[in-house]
Motif scaffolding. Structure first.
Motif, PDB file in Angstrom:
ATOM      1  N   GLY A   1       0.787  -1.228   0.000  1.00  0.00           N
ATOM      2  CA  GLY A   1       0.000   0.000   0.000  1.00  0.00           C
ATOM      3  C   GLY A   1       0.816   1.273   0.000  1.00  0.00           C
ATOM      4  O   GLY A   1       0.266   2.369  -0.074  1.00  0.00           O
ATOM      5  N   CYS A   2       2.151   1.153   0.059  1.00  0.00           N
ATOM      6  CA  CYS A   2       3.016   2.332   0.063  1.00  0.00           C
ATOM      7  C   CYS A   2       3.440   2.656  -1.368  1.00  0.00           C
ATOM      8  O   CYS A   2       4.060   1.840  -2.042  1.00  0.00           O
ATOM      9  CB  CYS A   2       4.250   2.096   0.936  1.00  0.00           C
ATOM     10  N   LEU A   3       3.103   3.852  -1.822  1.00  0.00           N
ATOM     11  CA  LEU A   3       3.456   4.281  -3.170  1.00  0.00           C
ATOM     12  C   LEU A   3       4.769   5.055  -3.198  1.00  0.00           C
ATOM     13  O   LEU A   3       5.428   5.129  -4.224  1.00  0.00           O
ATOM     14  CB  LEU A   3       2.340   5.153  -3.756  1.00  0.00           C
ATOM     15  N   ARG A   4       5.127   5.640  -2.046  1.00  0.00           N
ATOM     16  CA  ARG A   4       6.353   6.442  -1.993  1.00  0.00           C
ATOM     17  C   ARG A   4       6.736   6.657  -0.534  1.00  0.00           C
ATOM     18  O   ARG A   4       5.883   6.844   0.318  1.00  0.00           O
ATOM     19  CB  ARG A   4       6.108   7.787  -2.675  1.00  0.00           C
ATOM     20  N   PHE A   5       8.042   6.641  -0.267  1.00  0.00           N
ATOM     21  CA  PHE A   5       8.545   6.972   1.071  1.00  0.00           C
ATOM     22  C   PHE A   5       9.902   7.636   0.880  1.00  0.00           C
ATOM     23  O   PHE A   5      10.863   6.992   0.482  1.00  0.00           O
ATOM     24  CB  PHE A   5       8.700   5.717   1.941  1.00  0.00           C
ATOM     25  N   ASP A   6       9.950   8.936   1.119  1.00  0.00           N
ATOM     26  CA  ASP A   6      11.195   9.698   1.000  1.00  0.00           C
ATOM     27  C   ASP A   6      11.622  10.143   2.387  1.00  0.00           C
ATOM     28  O   ASP A   6      10.796  10.553   3.209  1.00  0.00           O
ATOM     29  CB  ASP A   6      11.009  10.939   0.118  1.00  0.00           C
ATOM     30  N   PHE A   7      12.910  10.095   2.652  1.00  0.00           N
ATOM     31  CA  PHE A   7      13.497  10.510   3.916  1.00  0.00           C
ATOM     32  C   PHE A   7      14.514  11.592   3.595  1.00  0.00           C
ATOM     33  O   PHE A   7      15.470  11.347   2.862  1.00  0.00           O
ATOM     34  CB  PHE A   7      14.138   9.302   4.602  1.00  0.00           C
ATOM     35  N   LEU A   8      14.310  12.799   4.117  1.00  0.00           N
ATOM     36  CA  LEU A   8      15.112  13.958   3.744  1.00  0.00           C
ATOM     37  C   LEU A   8      15.698  14.631   4.985  1.00  0.00           C
ATOM     38  O   LEU A   8      15.073  14.642   6.044  1.00  0.00           O
ATOM     39  CB  LEU A   8      14.231  14.975   3.003  1.00  0.00           C
ATOM     40  N   GLU A   9      16.881  15.212   4.833  1.00  0.00           N
ATOM     41  CA  GLU A   9      17.499  15.974   5.909  1.00  0.00           C
ATOM     42  C   GLU A   9      17.431  17.454   5.546  1.00  0.00           C
ATOM     43  O   GLU A   9      17.797  17.847   4.437  1.00  0.00           O
ATOM     44  CB  GLU A   9      18.952  15.550   6.088  1.00  0.00           C
ATOM     45  N   VAL A  10      16.954  18.281   6.473  1.00  0.00           N
ATOM     46  CA  VAL A  10      16.845  19.717   6.236  1.00  0.00           C
ATOM     47  C   VAL A  10      18.249  20.319   6.303  1.00  0.00           C
ATOM     48  O   VAL A  10      18.962  20.144   7.291  1.00  0.00           O
ATOM     49  CB  VAL A  10      15.907  20.381   7.268  1.00  0.00           C
TER      50      VAL A  10
ATOM     51  N   TYR B   1      14.606  16.495  10.138  1.00  0.00           N
ATOM     52  CA  TYR B   1      14.356  15.602   9.010  1.00  0.00           C
ATOM     53  C   TYR B   1      12.900  15.717   8.573  1.00  0.00           C
ATOM     54  O   TYR B   1      12.022  16.108   9.352  1.00  0.00           O
ATOM     55  CB  TYR B   1      14.660  14.153   9.407  1.00  0.00           C
ATOM     56  N   VAL B   2      12.653  15.358   7.325  1.00  0.00           N
ATOM     57  CA  VAL B   2      11.314  15.352   6.760  1.00  0.00           C
ATOM     58  C   VAL B   2      11.085  13.995   6.117  1.00  0.00           C
ATOM     59  O   VAL B   2      11.969  13.466   5.433  1.00  0.00           O
ATOM     60  CB  VAL B   2      11.149  16.480   5.702  1.00  0.00           C
ATOM     61  N   PHE B   3       9.907  13.437   6.337  1.00  0.00           N
ATOM     62  CA  PHE B   3       9.478  12.214   5.648  1.00  0.00           C
ATOM     63  C   PHE B   3       8.328  12.616   4.739  1.00  0.00           C
ATOM     64  O   PHE B   3       7.442  13.365   5.145  1.00  0.00           O
ATOM     65  CB  PHE B   3       8.947  11.136   6.595  1.00  0.00           C
ATOM     66  N   TYR B   4       8.336  12.111   3.526  1.00  0.00           N
ATOM     67  CA  TYR B   4       7.225  12.310   2.596  1.00  0.00           C
ATOM     68  C   TYR B   4       6.774  10.919   2.189  1.00  0.00           C
ATOM     69  O   TYR B   4       7.520  10.175   1.556  1.00  0.00           O
ATOM     70  CB  TYR B   4       7.665  13.129   1.379  1.00  0.00           C
ATOM     71  N   GLU B   5       5.559  10.569   2.607  1.00  0.00           N
ATOM     72  CA  GLU B   5       5.042   9.224   2.391  1.00  0.00           C
ATOM     73  C   GLU B   5       3.721   9.307   1.637  1.00  0.00           C
ATOM     74  O   GLU B   5       2.909  10.184   1.922  1.00  0.00           O
ATOM     75  CB  GLU B   5       4.786   8.539   3.741  1.00  0.00           C
ATOM     76  N   VAL B   6       3.496   8.402   0.685  1.00  0.00           N
ATOM     77  CA  VAL B   6       2.222   8.343  -0.017  1.00  0.00           C
ATOM     78  C   VAL B   6       1.722   6.901   0.047  1.00  0.00           C
ATOM     79  O   VAL B   6       2.465   5.960  -0.263  1.00  0.00           O
ATOM     80  CB  VAL B   6       2.335   8.801  -1.492  1.00  0.00           C
ATOM     81  N   TYR B   7       0.464   6.755   0.451  1.00  0.00           N
ATOM     82  CA  TYR B   7      -0.174   5.443   0.584  1.00  0.00           C
ATOM     83  C   TYR B   7      -1.425   5.390  -0.283  1.00  0.00           C
ATOM     84  O   TYR B   7      -2.060   6.417  -0.532  1.00  0.00           O
ATOM     85  CB  TYR B   7      -0.536   5.175   2.051  1.00  0.00           C
ATOM     86  N   LYS B   8      -1.788   4.191  -0.731  1.00  0.00           N
ATOM     87  CA  LYS B   8      -2.939   4.027  -1.623  1.00  0.00           C
ATOM     88  C   LYS B   8      -4.229   4.565  -1.025  1.00  0.00           C
ATOM     89  O   LYS B   8      -5.067   5.123  -1.727  1.00  0.00           O
ATOM     90  CB  LYS B   8      -3.138   2.545  -1.964  1.00  0.00           C
ATOM     91  N   ASN B   9      -4.416   4.373   0.285  1.00  0.00           N
ATOM     92  CA  ASN B   9      -5.661   4.765   0.939  1.00  0.00           C
ATOM     93  C   ASN B   9      -5.489   4.707   2.455  1.00  0.00           C
ATOM     94  O   ASN B   9      -4.402   4.367   2.954  1.00  0.00           O
ATOM     95  CB  ASN B   9      -6.811   3.857   0.480  1.00  0.00           C
ATOM     96  N   ALA B  10      -6.568   5.021   3.170  1.00  0.00           N
ATOM     97  CA  ALA B  10      -6.516   5.031   4.636  1.00  0.00           C
ATOM     98  C   ALA B  10      -6.198   3.650   5.200  1.00  0.00           C
ATOM     99  O   ALA B  10      -5.505   3.532   6.213  1.00  0.00           O
ATOM    100  CB  ALA B  10      -7.839   5.544   5.203  1.00  0.00           C
ATOM    101  N   GLU B  11      -6.694   2.608   4.559  1.00  0.00           N
ATOM    102  CA  GLU B  11      -6.411   1.250   5.019  1.00  0.00           C
ATOM    103  C   GLU B  11      -4.912   0.951   4.934  1.00  0.00           C
ATOM    104  O   GLU B  11      -4.359   0.268   5.800  1.00  0.00           O
ATOM    105  CB  GLU B  11      -7.205   0.216   4.217  1.00  0.00           C
ATOM    106  N   SER B  12      -4.260   1.463   3.909  1.00  0.00           N
ATOM    107  CA  SER B  12      -2.809   1.266   3.759  1.00  0.00           C
ATOM    108  C   SER B  12      -2.036   1.998   4.846  1.00  0.00           C
ATOM    109  O   SER B  12      -1.022   1.494   5.341  1.00  0.00           O
ATOM    110  CB  SER B  12      -2.347   1.735   2.376  1.00  0.00           C
ATOM    111  N   VAL B  13      -2.527   3.178   5.236  1.00  0.00           N
ATOM    112  CA  VAL B  13      -1.885   3.918   6.331  1.00  0.00           C
ATOM    113  C   VAL B  13      -2.034   3.127   7.624  1.00  0.00           C
ATOM    114  O   VAL B  13      -1.075   2.959   8.384  1.00  0.00           O
ATOM    115  CB  VAL B  13      -2.482   5.338   6.489  1.00  0.00           C
ATOM    116  N   ALA B  14      -3.237   2.614   7.874  1.00  0.00           N
ATOM    117  CA  ALA B  14      -3.478   1.830   9.094  1.00  0.00           C
ATOM    118  C   ALA B  14      -2.606   0.577   9.108  1.00  0.00           C
ATOM    119  O   ALA B  14      -2.022   0.229  10.145  1.00  0.00           O
ATOM    120  CB  ALA B  14      -4.954   1.469   9.199  1.00  0.00           C
ATOM    121  N   ALA B  15      -2.493  -0.100   7.969  1.00  0.00           N
ATOM    122  CA  ALA B  15      -1.658  -1.305   7.886  1.00  0.00           C
ATOM    123  C   ALA B  15      -0.197  -0.955   8.126  1.00  0.00           C
ATOM    124  O   ALA B  15       0.534  -1.720   8.775  1.00  0.00           O
ATOM    125  CB  ALA B  15      -1.836  -1.974   6.520  1.00  0.00           C
ATOM    126  N   HIS B  16       0.242   0.185   7.626  1.00  0.00           N
ATOM    127  CA  HIS B  16       1.624   0.642   7.824  1.00  0.00           C
ATOM    128  C   HIS B  16       1.947   0.760   9.313  1.00  0.00           C
ATOM    129  O   HIS B  16       3.013   0.345   9.769  1.00  0.00           O
ATOM    130  CB  HIS B  16       1.824   1.984   7.124  1.00  0.00           C
TER     131      HIS B  16
END
Length: 121
Positions: free
Chosen positions: A57-66, A73-88
């Motif tokens: 369910g994870c479409l993207r996960f970026d880990f960045l340092e400011v 640090y910044v995380f940019y995460e994209v999930y298919k839907n709310a169920e994917s976030v809950a599963a994560h």
């Protein structure tokens, strides 16, 4: 010698209409960590990023340092839907991050959930 990073791209079908109620969810997290726990944090978040990217369910996960804010640090995460976030949040790699956060390793944290209306995986 430095090892080259491996980039994994996943194709998403944007030709099928997207129900905006089920639009992908993007999570943007900014956090400042305890400087004395930097090595511990980096080990945990690298494991979390790798595990997250392997989730169906994870479409993207970026880990960045400011660059101009030490230990931030910044995380940019994209999930298919709310169920994917809950599963994560049920995965061992996420629970290790949550335990680090709960132990006081993160001094400041701001998280924002958004609908990913137009993004590149």
């Amino acid at each position: 010698p430095a090892r080259a990073a491996r980039l994994v791209l996943r194709r998403i079908d944007f030709t099928t209409p997207v129900d905006m109620a089920e639009a992908p969810i993007a999570v943007i997290v900014k956090c400042e960590i305890d400087p004395s726990r930097k090595d511990e944090f980096l080990a945990i978040i690298k494991e979390d990023a790798a595990g997250s990217r392997a989730e169906p369910g994870c479409l993207r996960f970026d880990f960045l340092e400011v660059t101009d804010m030490p230990h931030t640090y910044v995380f940019y995460e994209v999930y298919k839907n709310a169920e994917s976030v809950a599963a994560h949040k049920e995965q061992p790699h996420y629970k290790a991050y949550a335990a680090f956060k709960d132990s006081g390793g993160i001094l400041f944290r701001d998280a924002t959930m958004t609908k990913a209306l137009d993004f590149s995986p």
